[in-house]
Design an enzyme around this catalytic site. Sequence first.
Site, PDB file in Angstrom:
ATOM      1  CD1 TRP A  44      -1.960  -2.240   0.524  1.00 50.86           C
ATOM      2  CD2 TRP A  44      -3.255  -0.999   1.858  1.00 50.86           C
ATOM      3  NE1 TRP A  44      -3.116  -2.944   0.753  1.00 50.86           N
ATOM      4  CE2 TRP A  44      -3.921  -2.212   1.556  1.00 50.86           C
ATOM      5  CE3 TRP A  44      -3.877  -0.067   2.680  1.00 50.86           C
ATOM      6  CZ2 TRP A  44      -5.195  -2.512   2.062  1.00 50.86           C
ATOM      7  CZ3 TRP A  44      -5.130  -0.361   3.185  1.00 50.86           C
ATOM      8  CH2 TRP A  44      -5.781  -1.558   2.872  1.00 50.86           C
ATOM      9  N   GLY A  48       7.396   5.975  -2.096  1.00 48.95           N
ATOM     10  CA  GLY A  48       8.574   5.433  -2.756  1.00 48.95           C
ATOM     11  C   GLY A  48       9.648   5.094  -1.746  1.00 48.95           C
ATOM     12  CD  GLU A 113       7.652  11.208  -0.669  1.00 49.33           C
ATOM     13  OE1 GLU A 113       7.747  10.826   0.521  1.00 49.33           O
ATOM     14  OE2 GLU A 113       7.248  10.474  -1.581  1.00 49.33           O
ATOM     15  CG  HIS A 231      -0.157   9.986   5.820  1.00 51.77           C
ATOM     16  ND1 HIS A 231      -0.715  11.017   5.083  1.00 51.77           N
ATOM     17  CD2 HIS A 231       0.919   9.572   5.118  1.00 51.77           C
ATOM     18  CE1 HIS A 231       0.000  11.199   3.981  1.00 51.77           C
ATOM     19  NE2 HIS A 231       1.000  10.332   3.978  1.00 51.77           N
ATOM     20  NE  ARG A 277       4.651  11.319   6.007  1.00 51.46           N
ATOM     21  CZ  ARG A 277       4.762  10.082   5.565  1.00 51.46           C
ATOM     22  NH1 ARG A 277       4.888   9.090   6.428  1.00 51.46           N
ATOM     23  NH2 ARG A 277       4.783   9.816   4.273  1.00 51.46           N
ATOM     24  CG  HIS A 336       0.996   6.404   7.377  1.00 49.68           C
ATOM     25  ND1 HIS A 336       0.356   5.710   6.374  1.00 49.68           N
ATOM     26  CD2 HIS A 336       2.216   6.761   6.887  1.00 49.68           C
ATOM     27  CE1 HIS A 336       1.153   5.649   5.309  1.00 49.68           C
ATOM     28  NE2 HIS A 336       2.286   6.252   5.607  1.00 49.68           N
ATOM     29  NE  ARG A 371       7.442   6.319   8.128  1.00 48.00           N
ATOM     30  CZ  ARG A 371       6.960   6.313   6.876  1.00 48.00           C
ATOM     31  NH1 ARG A 371       7.736   6.023   5.863  1.00 48.00           N
ATOM     32  NH2 ARG A 371       5.691   6.595   6.663  1.00 48.00           N
TER      33      ARG A 371
END
Length: 519
Positions: A44, A48, A113, A231, A277, A336, A371
């Site tokens: 899922w 990347g 990102e 997330h 995040r 997440h 993370r």
Amino acid sequence: MLDTGRIVIVGAGLGALYAALELAPHPVLVISPEPLGRGASSSWAQGGVAAAMERPDSPEAHAADTQRAGAGTVDSRVAAMVTRVARDHILDLTELGTPFDRDAAGNYVMNREAAHSAARVVRVKGDQAGHRIMQTLITAVRAARHVQVLENTLAVRLETNEDGVSGVWISRADTPSAAVLIRTPAVLLAGGGSGGLYAHTTNPPRIRGQVIGLAARAGARLADPEFVQFHPTAFDIGEDPAPLATEALRGEGAVLINTEGARFMLPVHPDAELAPRDIVARAIFAETQAGRRPMLDTRAALGAEVLSRFPTVAQTCARAGIDPVTEPIPVAVAAHYHMGGVEADMQGRSSLRKLWVCGEASSTGLHGANRLASNGLLEALVYARNAAQDIAAQLQTTAECAEIAPEFPVGGCPMDAKALTTLRETMTAFVGVRRDAAGLRRALAILARLEAEQAEDENFVNMCATATLIAAAALARQESRGGHYRDDYPETDPAQAQRTRITLAEALAIRARVQEDFQ
């Protein structure tokens, strides 16, 4: 009871399959709760794999970004090691057949990102990296003579003796059954994280902390269980699990707005939508709490290209009746990724002999309190190889083993749907994106009751063990850091800039003290 000379790998995601291939020619048994490729978090994953592939980027810059995102508790040695070998794993996956995005000259297309200082994320067709990497590995595993896969099979308990872990108890995953013991020379846990412990999650339905829980029940030491990453941009369309609106969309310029049309991230952080995040997640949560529904707006940044460049997002929008070319996408915060897990050293060894761990079930020190985007798949790859090489070095033989065919006796009990719902709602309400002592204590009391009521269901007890570790460690950490935010301790305390180490026995002691106050 069945004896096998095969190395048992619990789980069937990216880390599990990559390790199985790396262990050749040692015989391997993969325990998969579902048919390969179905229900694994790796499949899922949309963003990347992060890797410094070309100059001017460098592994050192990647490591520095990893440490910044980790909010002061990243192990610098681990960050240096993982980022140094990242490029090698991209090249190896390419050689296996993974169709990473390339330009006309054959160079990897690099994407940026959140919290990365450079474009260093390698993707497949925009948002299909996890799925395509998994398909590549599944094809290789199916063709590997040394690997046996037991599908629709669930690990429920570890067997231990004075020499460490000696076996795994398994049961059927598709119907209730009694458990069967498989004795083995080595066990590698690679069974995913804990997102499904929460009512709103992006994780596959089966990923509910069971692997972490069974290791904890066997006495393994845990690290950083309180650090859960939420997330920011899960689709808010009423689906469970919640589909993911990949962070790559914000990397391409998509912005967050509310029902008033305001870009609410601008006053929150200098990087706005590309802030770490945890910051974006709390801002989105605040908008939701205030009744200003948050939405991800891709219209100006991508226009019609969103349909071709991000097919998974496009499919989800179509299913929900949303046209992302003309409409913003409703989003909400969802559990997440679990930065915490079974503590693993640089070789993937746990605190128990003959037990290794990789992937999201582990806690290696790479992620710290938060993370860095697209470091999850990278960590799984690196530690799958490290663990496989360490296991192989400790085994005395590579002799072929006959395949095993367990026969499961009648027994077991089905999961209590009401108890599971209560567990997930409790975690979301009291151990979620914002926490305080009162809520955490209430959560621990509820978990104690649920575990006592469902004591015969080992799968549920494993979930409760992991949930208890998260809540107990969160109660003990009286500060806010990374993915762990306390309303009653909103500041970061420099004196607490270290990783948590905790056993289930210690977490249960905290829970027992809380129970006394609720009696």
